[in-house]
Structures are given as C-alpha cells and as structure tokens.
Write a protein that holds these residues in place. Structure first.
Motif, PDB file in Angstrom:
ATOM      1  N   VAL A  65      34.430  52.006  50.280  1.00  0.00           N
ATOM      2  CA  VAL A  65      33.447  51.903  48.542  1.00  0.00           C
ATOM      3  C   VAL A  65      33.804  53.348  48.805  1.00  0.00           C
ATOM      4  O   VAL A  65      32.906  53.988  48.998  1.00  0.00           O
ATOM      5  CB  VAL A  65      32.417  51.282  48.399  1.00  0.00           C
ATOM      6  CG1 VAL A  65      31.620  51.585  46.993  1.00  0.00           C
ATOM      7  CG2 VAL A  65      33.157  49.831  49.189  1.00  0.00           C
ATOM      8  N   THR A  67      33.176  53.743  44.107  1.00  0.00           N
ATOM      9  CA  THR A  67      32.747  53.487  43.142  1.00  0.00           C
ATOM     10  C   THR A  67      31.837  53.130  42.401  1.00  0.00           C
ATOM     11  O   THR A  67      32.033  51.291  43.522  1.00  0.00           O
ATOM     12  CB  THR A  67      34.350  52.991  41.891  1.00  0.00           C
ATOM     13  OG1 THR A  67      34.307  51.953  41.693  1.00  0.00           O
ATOM     14  CG2 THR A  67      35.016  54.065  42.198  1.00  0.00           C
ATOM     15  N   PRO A  68      31.048  52.813  41.612  1.00  0.00           N
ATOM     16  CA  PRO A  68      30.208  51.367  41.880  1.00  0.00           C
ATOM     17  C   PRO A  68      30.314  50.971  41.172  1.00  0.00           C
ATOM     18  O   PRO A  68      30.286  49.264  41.889  1.00  0.00           O
ATOM     19  CB  PRO A  68      29.478  52.217  40.091  1.00  0.00           C
ATOM     20  CG  PRO A  68      29.159  53.455  40.454  1.00  0.00           C
ATOM     21  CD  PRO A  68      31.199  54.001  40.848  1.00  0.00           C
ATOM     22  N   ASP A  69      31.613  50.243  40.819  1.00  0.00           N
ATOM     23  CA  ASP A  69      31.952  48.426  40.820  1.00  0.00           C
ATOM     24  C   ASP A  69      33.468  48.442  42.189  1.00  0.00           C
ATOM     25  O   ASP A  69      32.489  47.522  42.007  1.00  0.00           O
ATOM     26  CB  ASP A  69      33.696  49.229  39.859  1.00  0.00           C
ATOM     27  CG  ASP A  69      33.282  49.153  38.292  1.00  0.00           C
ATOM     28  OD1 ASP A  69      32.215  48.556  37.887  1.00  0.00           O
ATOM     29  OD2 ASP A  69      34.266  49.489  37.229  1.00  0.00           O
ATOM     30  N   GLU A  70      33.416  49.176  43.271  1.00  0.00           N
ATOM     31  CA  GLU A  70      33.612  49.321  43.895  1.00  0.00           C
ATOM     32  C   GLU A  70      32.721  48.975  45.091  1.00  0.00           C
ATOM     33  O   GLU A  70      32.230  47.329  46.021  1.00  0.00           O
ATOM     34  CB  GLU A  70      34.481  49.725  45.063  1.00  0.00           C
ATOM     35  CG  GLU A  70      35.908  50.420  44.280  1.00  0.00           C
ATOM     36  CD  GLU A  70      36.642  51.289  45.031  1.00  0.00           C
ATOM     37  OE1 GLU A  70      35.873  52.000  45.718  1.00  0.00           O
ATOM     38  OE2 GLU A  70      37.835  51.360  44.746  1.00  0.00           O
ATOM     39  N   LEU A  72      30.041  46.962  43.803  1.00  0.00           N
ATOM     40  CA  LEU A  72      29.384  45.978  43.372  1.00  0.00           C
ATOM     41  C   LEU A  72      29.731  44.349  43.274  1.00  0.00           C
ATOM     42  O   LEU A  72      29.496  43.904  44.361  1.00  0.00           O
ATOM     43  CB  LEU A  72      29.197  46.407  41.605  1.00  0.00           C
ATOM     44  CG  LEU A  72      28.197  45.182  41.020  1.00  0.00           C
ATOM     45  CD1 LEU A  72      27.158  44.176  41.132  1.00  0.00           C
ATOM     46  CD2 LEU A  72      27.896  45.012  40.006  1.00  0.00           C
ATOM     47  N   ASP A  73      31.387  44.568  43.818  1.00  0.00           N
ATOM     48  CA  ASP A  73      32.007  44.006  44.155  1.00  0.00           C
ATOM     49  C   ASP A  73      31.616  43.396  45.146  1.00  0.00           C
ATOM     50  O   ASP A  73      32.006  42.121  46.607  1.00  0.00           O
ATOM     51  CB  ASP A  73      34.100  43.951  43.939  1.00  0.00           C
ATOM     52  CG  ASP A  73      34.734  43.048  44.408  1.00  0.00           C
ATOM     53  OD1 ASP A  73      34.425  42.564  43.564  1.00  0.00           O
ATOM     54  OD2 ASP A  73      35.737  43.471  44.917  1.00  0.00           O
ATOM     55  N   CYS A  74      31.797  44.556  45.949  1.00  0.00           N
ATOM     56  CA  CYS A  74      32.072  44.595  47.722  1.00  0.00           C
ATOM     57  C   CYS A  74      30.278  43.860  47.864  1.00  0.00           C
ATOM     58  O   CYS A  74      29.821  43.051  48.824  1.00  0.00           O
ATOM     59  CB  CYS A  74      31.732  45.569  48.866  1.00  0.00           C
ATOM     60  SG  CYS A  74      31.547  45.480  50.752  1.00  0.00           S
TER      61      CYS A  74
END
Length: 94
Positions: A65, A67-70, A72-74
């Motif tokens: 991971v 980024t923050p988006d990655e 949160l997704d994980c």
C-alpha cells in the motif's frame, strides 16, 4: 546502539519480532525525526513496559500500500480492526 540493547533485553516479551537467528531488523527513531510515531511508541511502552512496536509491510496479496486510498481499500477487504491514517483512526462497525 541503545535501541539494539533494549530489544535484546525485551526480546522474550516480543518473540514475534525476532527472526530465526534470534534478532529482528531493528529501526530506531527519535522524537525529532517522527514526533507522532515516537509518541505512539512511548504510549505503548507506558501501557506494556515494552518500548518496541512491530512495523511491517501493509498489503494483502497485492503490492505494498502506498496511498491513503489503497490503505482504505485494503483495510475494508481485510480482517484488520483499526486503520490509522495521519490523525484519523478508522474502525469497522460490528
């Protein structure tokens, strides 16, 4: 070198951070380098009397991971309980 000796003294309390040779890949930080992380470690030490936290890669069957988006997704796809991003703590509803 101080951090290394602390780990040696406390290694029986945190066996998971030791590799097969009996020692882990130690990283030390200072308050000046990373005030938030330093404060987290100090609070953990106050609660447990162990001044060591395990910092591992953040991923689940995917690239690490970045980024923050990655993150949160994980987090949402995994069995993790809590995700901390900067000054935010994200939990899952039960």
């Amino acid at each position: 070198m101080k951090g290394f000796w602390l780990l040696i003294k406390k290694r029986s309390l945190v066996p998971i951070v030791n590799d097969v040779g009996g020692i882990g890949g130690l990283q030390t930080i200072t308050k000046k380098e990373s005030p938030s992380y330093w404060k987290l470690i100090k609070k953990f030490e106050k609660l447990t009397r162990v001044p060591v936290v395990l910092n591992t890669s953040f991923n689940e069957n995917e690239p690490i991971v970045c980024t923050p988006d990655e993150a949160l997704d994980c987090f949402l796809r995994s069995k993790m309980d809590i995700l901390v991003l900067e000054n935010w703590m994200i939990t899952k509803e039960e």
